[in-house]
Design a protein around this motif. Structure first.
Motif, PDB file in Angstrom:
ATOM      1  N   ALA A 148       6.677 -10.462   1.950  1.00 25.53           N
ATOM      2  CA  ALA A 148       7.594 -10.269   2.988  1.00 25.53           C
ATOM      3  C   ALA A 148       8.976 -10.458   2.511  1.00 25.53           C
ATOM      4  CB  ALA A 148       7.571 -11.432   3.994  1.00 25.53           C
ATOM      5  N   GLU A 149       9.931  -9.783   3.233  1.00 23.95           N
ATOM      6  CA  GLU A 149      11.441  -9.857   2.824  1.00 23.95           C
ATOM      7  C   GLU A 149      11.935 -11.293   3.144  1.00 23.95           C
ATOM      8  OE1 GLU A 149      13.688  -6.561   4.211  1.00 23.95           O
ATOM      9  OE2 GLU A 149      12.529  -5.098   3.129  1.00 23.95           O
ATOM     10  N   GLU A 150      11.434 -11.978   4.171  1.00 26.45           N
ATOM     11  CA  GLU A 150      12.029 -13.002   4.748  1.00 26.45           C
ATOM     12  C   GLU A 150      11.097 -14.294   4.591  1.00 26.45           C
ATOM     13  OE1 GLU A 150      13.001 -12.567   8.833  1.00 26.45           O
ATOM     14  OE2 GLU A 150      14.491 -11.176   8.378  1.00 26.45           O
ATOM     15  N   GLU A 151      11.437 -15.504   4.393  1.00 26.21           N
ATOM     16  CA  GLU A 151      10.394 -16.510   4.116  1.00 26.21           C
ATOM     17  C   GLU A 151       9.788 -16.894   5.244  1.00 26.21           C
ATOM     18  OE1 GLU A 151      10.608 -21.212   2.682  1.00 26.21           O
ATOM     19  OE2 GLU A 151      12.232 -19.858   2.397  1.00 26.21           O
ATOM     20  N   GLY A 152       8.519 -16.811   5.327  1.00 30.75           N
ATOM     21  CA  GLY A 152       7.570 -17.169   6.343  1.00 30.75           C
ATOM     22  C   GLY A 152       7.102 -16.029   6.940  1.00 30.75           C
ATOM     23  N   GLY A 153       7.565 -14.645   6.823  1.00 31.33           N
ATOM     24  CA  GLY A 153       7.324 -13.626   7.089  1.00 31.33           C
ATOM     25  C   GLY A 153       5.913 -13.167   6.580  1.00 31.33           C
ATOM     26  N   GLU A 154       5.368 -11.979   7.179  1.00 35.65           N
ATOM     27  CA  GLU A 154       4.268 -11.596   6.858  1.00 35.65           C
ATOM     28  C   GLU A 154       4.140 -10.090   5.737  1.00 35.65           C
ATOM     29  OE1 GLU A 154       1.947 -10.343  10.129  1.00 35.65           O
ATOM     30  OE2 GLU A 154       1.625 -12.334  10.740  1.00 35.65           O
ATOM     31  N   GLY A 155       3.530  -9.944   4.789  1.00 37.88           N
ATOM     32  CA  GLY A 155       3.547  -9.072   3.751  1.00 37.88           C
ATOM     33  C   GLY A 155       2.975  -7.684   4.381  1.00 37.88           C
ATOM     34  N   THR A 156       3.439  -6.865   3.562  1.00 38.56           N
ATOM     35  CA  THR A 156       2.533  -5.387   4.060  1.00 38.56           C
ATOM     36  C   THR A 156       1.710  -5.003   3.040  1.00 38.56           C
ATOM     37  OG1 THR A 156       4.482  -4.224   2.602  1.00 38.56           O
ATOM     38  CG2 THR A 156       4.810  -4.624   4.976  1.00 38.56           C
ATOM     39  N   VAL A 157       0.686  -3.929   3.539  1.00 40.65           N
ATOM     40  CA  VAL A 157      -0.531  -3.457   2.772  1.00 40.65           C
ATOM     41  C   VAL A 157      -0.486  -1.919   2.485  1.00 40.65           C
ATOM     42  CG1 VAL A 157      -3.032  -3.458   2.560  1.00 40.65           C
ATOM     43  CG2 VAL A 157      -1.650  -5.479   3.363  1.00 40.65           C
ATOM     44  N   THR A 158      -0.613  -1.593   1.129  1.00 42.67           N
ATOM     45  CA  THR A 158      -1.045  -0.163   1.320  1.00 42.67           C
ATOM     46  C   THR A 158      -2.341  -0.020   0.160  1.00 42.67           C
ATOM     47  OG1 THR A 158       0.425  -0.099  -0.797  1.00 42.67           O
ATOM     48  CG2 THR A 158       1.485   0.497   1.155  1.00 42.67           C
ATOM     49  N   GLN A 159      -2.851   1.157   0.308  1.00 42.20           N
ATOM     50  CA  GLN A 159      -4.200   1.228  -0.485  1.00 42.20           C
ATOM     51  C   GLN A 159      -3.545   1.408  -2.086  1.00 42.20           C
ATOM     52  OE1 GLN A 159      -6.320   4.703   1.073  1.00 42.20           O
ATOM     53  NE2 GLN A 159      -7.154   3.327   2.541  1.00 42.20           N
ATOM     54  N   GLY A 160      -4.367   0.626  -2.807  1.00 39.30           N
ATOM     55  CA  GLY A 160      -3.823   0.688  -4.102  1.00 39.30           C
ATOM     56  C   GLY A 160      -4.536   1.806  -5.234  1.00 39.30           C
ATOM     57  N   ARG A 189     -18.112  -4.351  -0.011  1.00 39.45           N
ATOM     58  CA  ARG A 189     -17.350  -4.893   1.052  1.00 39.45           C
ATOM     59  C   ARG A 189     -15.786  -4.750   0.890  1.00 39.45           C
ATOM     60  NH1 ARG A 189     -20.783 -10.674   2.204  1.00 39.45           N
ATOM     61  NH2 ARG A 189     -22.336  -9.489   3.549  1.00 39.45           N
ATOM     62  N   ALA A 190     -15.464  -5.156  -0.605  1.00 40.76           N
ATOM     63  CA  ALA A 190     -14.057  -4.910  -0.927  1.00 40.76           C
ATOM     64  C   ALA A 190     -13.772  -3.497  -0.709  1.00 40.76           C
ATOM     65  CB  ALA A 190     -14.008  -5.489  -2.244  1.00 40.76           C
ATOM     66  N   VAL A 191     -14.524  -2.577  -0.981  1.00 39.47           N
ATOM     67  CA  VAL A 191     -13.963  -1.342  -0.813  1.00 39.47           C
ATOM     68  C   VAL A 191     -13.868  -0.812   0.612  1.00 39.47           C
ATOM     69  CG1 VAL A 191     -14.807   1.171  -1.496  1.00 39.47           C
ATOM     70  CG2 VAL A 191     -15.203  -0.699  -3.184  1.00 39.47           C
ATOM     71  N   ARG A 192     -14.843  -1.369   1.442  1.00 38.24           N
ATOM     72  CA  ARG A 192     -14.583  -0.871   2.748  1.00 38.24           C
ATOM     73  C   ARG A 192     -13.281  -1.743   3.281  1.00 38.24           C
ATOM     74  NH1 ARG A 192     -20.428  -2.183   6.082  1.00 38.24           N
ATOM     75  NH2 ARG A 192     -18.985  -1.237   7.684  1.00 38.24           N
ATOM     76  N   LEU A 193     -12.971  -2.607   2.921  1.00 40.42           N
ATOM     77  CA  LEU A 193     -11.962  -3.476   3.779  1.00 40.42           C
ATOM     78  C   LEU A 193     -10.619  -2.856   3.020  1.00 40.42           C
ATOM     79  CD1 LEU A 193     -12.371  -6.991   3.840  1.00 40.42           C
ATOM     80  CD2 LEU A 193     -12.646  -5.365   5.522  1.00 40.42           C
ATOM     81  N   ALA A 194     -10.624  -2.217   1.891  1.00 38.03           N
ATOM     82  CA  ALA A 194      -9.493  -1.467   1.110  1.00 38.03           C
ATOM     83  C   ALA A 194      -9.291  -0.190   1.996  1.00 38.03           C
ATOM     84  CB  ALA A 194      -9.711  -1.180  -0.041  1.00 38.03           C
ATOM     85  N   ARG A 195     -10.416   0.522   2.448  1.00 32.48           N
ATOM     86  CA  ARG A 195     -10.175   1.626   3.036  1.00 32.48           C
ATOM     87  C   ARG A 195      -9.875   1.637   4.515  1.00 32.48           C
ATOM     88  NH1 ARG A 195     -15.590   4.331  -0.104  1.00 32.48           N
ATOM     89  NH2 ARG A 195     -14.462   5.163  -1.480  1.00 32.48           N
ATOM     90  N   TRP A 196     -10.211   0.438   5.115  1.00 37.76           N
ATOM     91  CA  TRP A 196      -9.778  -0.030   6.197  1.00 37.76           C
ATOM     92  C   TRP A 196      -8.193  -0.431   6.310  1.00 37.76           C
ATOM     93  CZ3 TRP A 196      -8.880  -5.424   7.210  1.00 37.76           C
ATOM     94  CH2 TRP A 196      -8.484  -5.782   8.549  1.00 37.76           C
ATOM     95  N   ALA A 197      -7.867  -0.982   5.463  1.00 40.98           N
ATOM     96  CA  ALA A 197      -6.451  -1.631   5.499  1.00 40.98           C
ATOM     97  C   ALA A 197      -5.183  -0.499   5.719  1.00 40.98           C
ATOM     98  CB  ALA A 197      -6.209  -2.425   4.161  1.00 40.98           C
ATOM     99  N   GLY A 198      -4.426  -0.682   6.262  1.00 42.01           N
ATOM    100  CA  GLY A 198      -3.340  -0.070   6.512  1.00 42.01           C
ATOM    101  C   GLY A 198      -2.027  -0.727   6.899  1.00 42.01           C
ATOM    102  N   PRO A 199      -0.979   0.038   7.271  1.00 38.13           N
ATOM    103  CA  PRO A 199       0.586  -0.772   7.653  1.00 38.13           C
ATOM    104  C   PRO A 199       0.066  -1.890   8.535  1.00 38.13           C
ATOM    105  CG  PRO A 199       0.577   1.653   7.441  1.00 38.13           C
ATOM    106  CD  PRO A 199      -0.912   1.624   7.487  1.00 38.13           C
ATOM    107  N   GLY A 200      -0.641  -1.732   9.572  1.00 41.97           N
ATOM    108  CA  GLY A 200      -0.901  -2.815  10.708  1.00 41.97           C
ATOM    109  C   GLY A 200      -1.687  -3.835  10.212  1.00 41.97           C
TER     110      GLY A 200
END
Length: 486
Positions: free
Chosen positions: A94-106, A31-42
């Motif tokens: 996130a660059e700003e406090e309270g913001g959301e981070g970004t995700v890339t494949q590892g 499951r972790a692998v499937r989510l890693a392949r699904w993850a992206g900038p959005g």
């Protein structure tokens, strides 16, 4: 991680390729692998790298989980955490406090397809570390209750000692590892949860457990039930949970003693667990990391015959056989036989067991080894086992052994079995048979010039059920010690 024996029995592991395939097939890592392949900038994540709540339904759908399943979001969140902790995905804050981070494949995600089995197992071990940490934290409901009531958490009030919790889990898994790799258990059957809990709580010298100890065993059972439920999706264990109806009975009536089962179905109600081949690999890896000597079959395959015979002296029978087979696979038969015979010589305390392991190894060698056995026919230490091997292989012109050689080989064989198995039933049967077949055995045996003669005769006196025969053996042992000047 620590376990009681100074040196554990060697474990026979599956190949790294088999283990890697098993790791990729586990529900949690897959499951972790499937989510890693699904993850992206959005992909939306919070400050701690977790998926934001609004993202969880999409993650659960990607995993094929039923939208109506109340646990779907929790499964998705758990798999995402594994993906983050093992480096399958990389989260940038996130660059700003309270913001959301970004995700890339590892980078680790690429290793699953471009790397080897060891790379896959390294990622799986990282997932094991995460689940292991989860298994030793307090119950989340208890934490939330304390937070709601007091605004902060006092772990002492919760009765939670992080080191004690880790030590307890290490001990339980260490005991389960021992039961799996030891010859006595055979490594085939699951272990009842009460027995595993009791192994950590009930003192060895306690006869009837007190009510307080039984309550501790019941509490430990419930804790282990929760922990093994966490470990099963990662493939560490095969687990049959405690019967829900039984949990209700315990809550209503208090602690239960370790069951005296009427049938197998009764036993299974209390929970049954066993380590998988992948679990054996994982627990051994943690032991090695902690500095525990946890040998594996195959580690002696590239060593000399002297190291092989010495090393397998302390192995259970099945493990010794497997180790010897791997060693022989790397050697040509005649050279192997000569090397084994040379390593089997000696008058030290460990020599009889080395010769027994030598015999075990030679039994697996074909007729090509015959010249090596003929070369030692006149050797006082090896001539007996050489004759046995030649006779078993149907060789011609094998000289008959002298009476002195027969007695020497008998003493050597019993000394080896005492070292390997102690006072076993098999050895007792051998002792009884010798005394019955040879009426004058003890009168001649004490004269045998073997370093272990007195110890062997003493053991025969201890093992033989007939008091008269046992007395003869002890008298012979006394004569042997006098002859040796002991």
């Amino acid at each position: 991680m620590s376990v009681s024996p100074a040196t554990l029995p060697p474990v026979l592991l599956n190949s790294e390729a088999e283990l890697a395939r098993a790791a990729l097939a586990t529900p949690l890592l897959s499951r972790a692998v499937r989510l890693a392949r699904w993850a992206g900038p959005g992909t939306r994540v919070g400050a701690g790298g977790e998926l934001v709540e609004a993202q969880l339904p999409a993650a659960a759908a990607e995993l094929g989980l039923d939208a109506g399943d109340p646990d779907a979001a929790a499964y998705a969140s758990e798999a995402w955490r594994i993906a983050v902790d093992t480096g399958l995905v990389e989260v940038t804050d996130a660059e700003e406090e309270g913001g959301e981070g970004t995700v890339t494949q590892g980078e680790e995600l690429a290793l699953l397809s471009s790397g080897g089995p060891r790379d896959v197992l390294g990622i799986w071990l990282g997932a094991l570390d995460t689940v292991y940490a989860d298994a030793t934290v307090p119950d989340m409901e208890d934490l939330l209750d304390v937070l709601e009531e007091k605004g902060e958490v006092d772990f002492g009030e919760l009765g939670w000692d992080p080191q004690a919790e880790a030590d307890f889990l290490d001990g339980v898994l260490g005991n389960l590892y021992l039961l799996t790799v030891g010859d006595a258990a055979g490594g085939e059957g699951p272990v009842p949860l009460p027995a595993l809990a009791a192994s950590m709580i009930v003192p060895d010298d306690m006869g009837e457990p007190t009510d307080d100890v039984l309550e501790q065993v019941s509490d430990a059972m419930m804790k282990l039930d929760d922990q093994f439920r966490l470990f099963e999706p990662l493939g560490l264990v095969e687990y049959q949970p405690v019967d829900e109806a039984l949990m209700a009975e315990i809550d209503e009536t208090g602690p239960v003693a370790e069951p005296a089962p009427v049938d197998d179905e009764d036993v299974t109600r209390y929970g049954m667990v066993r380590l998988t081949p992948l679990g054996l690999y994982g627990i051994r890896a943690r032991m090695l990391e902690a500095g525990v000597d946890a040998p594996a079959v195959g580690e002696l395959a590239d060593k000399g015959a002297d190291v092989l015979l010495e090393g397998t002296s302390g192995f259970p029978q099945a493990a010794a056989q497997a180790e010897i087979e791997q060693w022989l696979a790397r050697h040509e038969p005649l050279g192997a036989a000569r090397e084994l015979l040379a390593a089997a010589r000696g008058g030290d305390e460990g020599a009889p067991l080395r010769r027994l392991r030598c015999q075990q190894a030679l039994s697996l060698v074909g007729d090509e080894a015959e010249p090596a056995l003929r070369e030692v026919l006149d050797d006082p230490e090896l001539g007996g086992l050489a004759r046995v091997w030649l006779a078993e292989h149907g060789a011609a012109d094998v000289p008959a052994p002298s009476e002195a050689l027969v007695f020497w080989l008998t003493i050597d064989t019993i000394a080896a079995q005492l070292a390997a198995e102690g006072n076993s039933e098999e050895l007792q049967g051998l002792v009884e048979g010798l005394a019955q077949q040879h009426s004058g055995f003890f009168a001649a045996a004490w004269r045998v010039e073997h370093p272990a003669t007195a110890d062997v005769l003493e053991a025969m006196g201890r093992l033989h059920p007939d008091k008269k025969v046992a007395k003869e053996a002890r008298k012979a042992a006394f004569k042997a010690r006098s002859q040796q000047g002991l």
